[in-house]
Design a protein around this motif. Sequence first.
Motif: not given
Length: 386
Positions: A173-185, A333-348
């Motif tokens: 498991i890539d720990t860095s990707s895990l943190y950024f995809n789950m915790l950053v949003p 959807v408010p807030v939900l859309n923000i989380i989705c974009i952040i997930k896309e950004i850190f998932a490259n």
Amino acid sequence: MIKQMMVVFLKELKCIIRDKKTFIFGLVLPLLWVPVILFIIDFSMQSSQNQISDNVNIAMSSKDNSFYTFCSAQKNITVVDVNDPKSSKIAAYVTLDSDIDSKILKGENFSLNIDYNDSSINSMMSMPIVSYYEGVYKSIVNDYRSQFKDKEGLNKFVSIEVPYTLDEQMPNIDTSSLYFNMLVPMMMILYCCIGSASTASDLSAGEKERGTLESLLSTGANRTSIIVGKLLATTAMGVTSGLCTVLGLWGYLLISSGSQKVNLSVLEMVSLLAITLFTSMFFASVNLAIGVYSRSYKEAQTYLTPMSIICLIPAYFTYTLDVSSIGIGHLCVPVLNIICIIKEIFANAVNIYHVLIVVFWLIIYIFAAFYVTNNMFKKENVVFRI
């Protein structure tokens, strides 16, 4: 109007900077506290995992069998005398046929079931280890049944130590990707909201309490300019808190892994900054509306506290959402859309059209909240209500 707006903005910004508590909680806390929390979580999880890997206590419904012999030969497995499958003293309870060895020698099917205590963290963390040895035992029995002549020979055959290495059994498991995809949003949403909440309540309801709002209104600046200036100052605090959260998490990854595993392109960096800006302005406009409506700073804090909880609800719903599953519905959807974009950004996997859609909706939400705030700020019965 622009000059008046900038004067109010700079005035409020100076007040925020002079407030040491706001500086500490809005900037230093997400920058330093977030890595500290993650280090504590990592240390705690690693310690528990190492302790469990060294010794796992299990109990069996019967001991006079080859599975007991096999488990007893393993250094990290201890069979204890416990009859309660839910006992806190064991990680798992094994229920097996009393005549399991006879069935093995006859080539018949046998029953071997392992029960875990789903209310115990240690029990759940021990599952891979116990399941591993269960699989090894069954593999030995199934592959070499023809060599078993009697029960004594069976016990002798399974009396071997099979080392268990956690790293070999667990997926890489890539720990860095895990943190950024789950915790950053989650962290960014939280601190963009919290960072602007205290500032919004202080610049609106707080000024009512201090009696400084009357002086500001008597300067001749129109109320729209005043509220825009306050909105920009509140947004600045939210943006800073959000970016400090990302920097704190990034610093943690650099220290813990020794190398930067999350690489963002120029487009992704620009998208992240844009989303952080509009997210902070969105929360700033909503928080400012609540602050303007409130009679006092304390009342504003009472209303704003649930906001930090409500804004995290979409984060829990999208905890396991894969970026490939994000659709247009998620982006509206408010807030939900923000989380989705952040997930896309850190998932490259950033999609410029998705970013534009989210920015478009955020602008609509910001104008709607600002419209409500501006109208309330123009009403004397709201601004000076007691």
